[in-house]
Design an enzyme around this catalytic site. Structure first.
Site, PDB file in Angstrom:
ATOM      1  N   LYS A 111       0.745  -1.202  -0.027  1.00  0.00           N
ATOM      2  CA  LYS A 111       0.037   0.070   0.061  1.00  0.00           C
ATOM      3  C   LYS A 111       0.843   1.245  -0.041  1.00  0.00           C
ATOM      4  O   LYS A 111       0.673   2.368  -0.648  1.00  0.00           O
ATOM      5  CB  LYS A 111      -0.921  -0.021   1.212  1.00  0.00           C
ATOM      6  CG  LYS A 111      -2.062  -1.084   1.215  1.00  0.00           C
ATOM      7  CD  LYS A 111      -3.389  -0.599   1.126  1.00  0.00           C
ATOM      8  CE  LYS A 111      -4.511  -1.431   0.864  1.00  0.00           C
ATOM      9  NZ  LYS A 111      -4.949  -1.914   2.043  1.00  0.00           N
ATOM     10  N   LYS A 194      -8.372 -15.276 -11.153  1.00  0.00           N
ATOM     11  CA  LYS A 194      -9.089 -15.039 -10.264  1.00  0.00           C
ATOM     12  C   LYS A 194     -10.191 -13.583 -10.379  1.00  0.00           C
ATOM     13  O   LYS A 194      -9.830 -12.801 -10.992  1.00  0.00           O
ATOM     14  CB  LYS A 194      -8.253 -14.339  -9.224  1.00  0.00           C
ATOM     15  CG  LYS A 194      -9.164 -14.183  -7.842  1.00  0.00           C
ATOM     16  CD  LYS A 194      -8.109 -13.660  -6.557  1.00  0.00           C
ATOM     17  CE  LYS A 194      -8.829 -13.499  -5.376  1.00  0.00           C
ATOM     18  NZ  LYS A 194      -9.376 -11.919  -5.334  1.00  0.00           N
ATOM     19  N   LYS A 197     -12.326  -7.138  -7.890  1.00  0.00           N
ATOM     20  CA  LYS A 197     -12.701  -5.815  -8.204  1.00  0.00           C
ATOM     21  C   LYS A 197     -11.798  -5.182  -8.937  1.00  0.00           C
ATOM     22  O   LYS A 197     -12.228  -4.521  -9.934  1.00  0.00           O
ATOM     23  CB  LYS A 197     -13.415  -5.187  -7.066  1.00  0.00           C
ATOM     24  CG  LYS A 197     -14.381  -5.530  -6.286  1.00  0.00           C
ATOM     25  CD  LYS A 197     -14.595  -4.656  -5.060  1.00  0.00           C
ATOM     26  CE  LYS A 197     -14.060  -5.061  -3.941  1.00  0.00           C
ATOM     27  NZ  LYS A 197     -14.442  -6.104  -3.385  1.00  0.00           N
TER      28      LYS A 197
END
Ligand code: ADP
Ligand code: TRP
Length: 331
Positions: A111, A194, A197
Site C-alpha cells: 500500500k 481470479k 474488483k
C-alpha cells in the site's frame, strides 16, 4: 458455541467471487456458530474516500449481505464504526506492538508503494485495528482469504502479547478458517485466474441478465481441442468452473464429453453458462433491490446489529480495563 467473525471493506459491489468464495459459506456458518459479520468502514479510510461514497457503499454492502441470506436474527451483522469499543482496544494493542513489526507486513509495504504521498499511520496500524475487530468478541475463527494471513498473524501476536504482559488468558488466538481443503476460486472472465474488483473482470450480484449475458459472451476462448481427451487450457478450465458452480451435473458432463471428443461449440457452452448464471443471480438481485428500497429496514437491522456487537465488545473491554489498571470505581 464457538465464535466466528469476518469483515469486508465497503468498496463497490459484491461479485460472484465474493459470493461463492465467502458469503455463501457465511450463510451456512450462521446456523452452527456464533457469527459476527461486519462492514469495515474504518479500514476503508486509509485511502481517504469521499464521504458520500462511504455512506452509499455501506448501505449497498449491507443490502447485498442480507440479499445473500445473512440473517440478522442468527448472525450479528453490523457496521464497524457503530462500535466505538473497538477503538479503545485498538489503542491498547498499539501500545504493545512494535513499529518494526508493523512495517514488515507486506500489505503495508504494498500500500505504501501504491500511495507514496499518503503513507499514513492508519495504513501502518491496519493490522492492530483488525486485531481489535476480532479480539473484542474473542472470536476463535476468522474466515478470510490467503491475502489476510499476515494480518491474522498480527492478531494472534496481539492476543498472545496482551495475555503475556498481564499474565492473563483473556484472548484466544484466532485462527484462519478455511471452508474446505481446496479453497473455491472463482476465475475472471478475461482468462485470468481470479475474479476481483480491481481487475474489472467481475460479474456482480446486482448485474441484470443483459449485462451478465454480455460479459459471459465476451469471455475469452481458443480454437478448440485438436486431439481427443486433451487437457483443458486455463481459459477453458475457467469456463468449466462456472459450469461446476451454477449448472447441473448433466450440463457439465454434456460439455465435458463434447470437449473430449472435440465437438465442443463454445457459443453453446457460453449460452448455457449465461443462462445458469442469470438463474443464480436473479433471485439475489431481486432481494438486493427490495432491501435497497427499504432504507428504514436497513437502518433498523444495522442498529440491532450494533447493539449486539457493542454488548459483546463492552463485556471484553470491561475486563481489559481492569486488567490494565483502569478501575474507575476504586479510585
Ligand atoms: P476483491 O478481490 O474483489 O477485492 P476482496 O478481497 O474484498 O475481493 O474479498 C472479499 C472476500 O471474497 C474474501 O474472503 C475473498 O477470499 C473472497 N473472494 C474474492 N474474490 C474471490 C474469487 N475470485 N474466488 C473466491 N473467493 C474470492
Ligand atoms: N482486512 C480485511 C480485508 O481487507 C477486512 C477486515 C477488517 C477483516 N477487519 C477484519 C477481516 C477482521 C476479518 C476480520 O478484506
Amino acid at each position: 458455541m464457538e465464535t466466528v467473525l469476518s469483515g469486508i471493506r465497503p468498496t463497490g459491489h459484491l461479485h460472484l467471487g465474493n459470493y461463492f468464495g465467502a458469503v455463501k459459506s457465511f450463510v451456512k456458518m450462521q446456523e452452527e456458530y456464533n457469527c459476527y459479520f461486519f462492514i469495515a468502514d474504518w479500514h476503508s479510510l486509509t485511502t481517504c474516500p469521499d464521504p458520500e461514497d462511504i455512506r452509499q457503499s455501506v448501505k449497498t454492502i449491507l443490502a447485498e449481505y442480507l440479499a445473500c441470506g445473512i440473517d440478522p436474527e442468527k448472525a450479528t451483522l453490523y457496521v464497524q464504526s457503530d462500535v466505538r469499543e473497538t477503538l479503545e482496544l485498538y489503542l491498547y494493542f498499539n501500545m504493545n506492538i512494535y513499529l518494526g513489526e508493523l512495517e514488515r507486513v507486506t500489505t503495508f509495504k504494498e500500500k505504501a508503494r501504491k500511495q507514496p504521498n499518503n503513507v499514513n499511520a492508519g495504513l501502518l496500524t491496519y493490522p492492530t485495528l483488525m486485531a481489535a475487530d476480532i479480539l473484542q468478541h474473542r472470536a476463535k475463527w476468522v474466515p478470510v482469504g490467503k491475502d489476510q494471513e499476515q494480518n491474522m498473524e498480527m492478531a494472534r501476536k496481539c492476543a498472545r502479547r496482551f495475555n503475556n504482559i498481564y499474565h492473563v488468558e483473556i484472548f484466544p488466538e484466532p485462527q484462519n478458517f478455511y471452508f474446505s481443503d481446496k479453497a473455491v476460486k472463482i476465475p475472471g472472465l478475461d482468462g485470468s485466474g481470479k475474479m476481483g474488483k480491481s481487475d474489472g473482470n467481475c460479474i456482480y450480484l446486482c448485474d441484470d441478465d443483459k449485462v451478465i449475458r454480455k460479459k459471459v459472451m465476451k469471455a475469452l476462448t481458443d480454437n478448440g481441442p485438436q486431439t481427443p481427451n486433451s487437457e483443458k487450457p486455463e481459459i477453458i478450465e475457467n469456463l468449466f468452473t462456472f459450469l461446476q458452480i451454477c449448472s447441473s451435473k448433466e450440463a457439465y458432463d454434456y460439455f465435458n464429453e463434447q470437449w473430449n471428443n472435440c465437438t465442443i461449440r463454445y457459443g453453446e457452452l457460453k449460452k448455457q453458462i449465461a443462462d445458469d448464471l442469470c438463474n443464480t443471480v436473479a433471485p439475489i438481485r431481486e432481494r438486493i433491490l427490495e432491501f435497497s428500497a427499504n432504507q428504514d429496514l436497513l437502518e433498523k437491522i444495522s442498529r440491532h446489529g450494533a447493539e449486539k456487537a457493542r454488548e459483546s465488545a463492552a463485556a471484553t473491554l470491561k475486563e481489559v480495563r481492569q486488567i490494565i489498571g483502569f478501575n474507575p470505581n476504586e479510585r
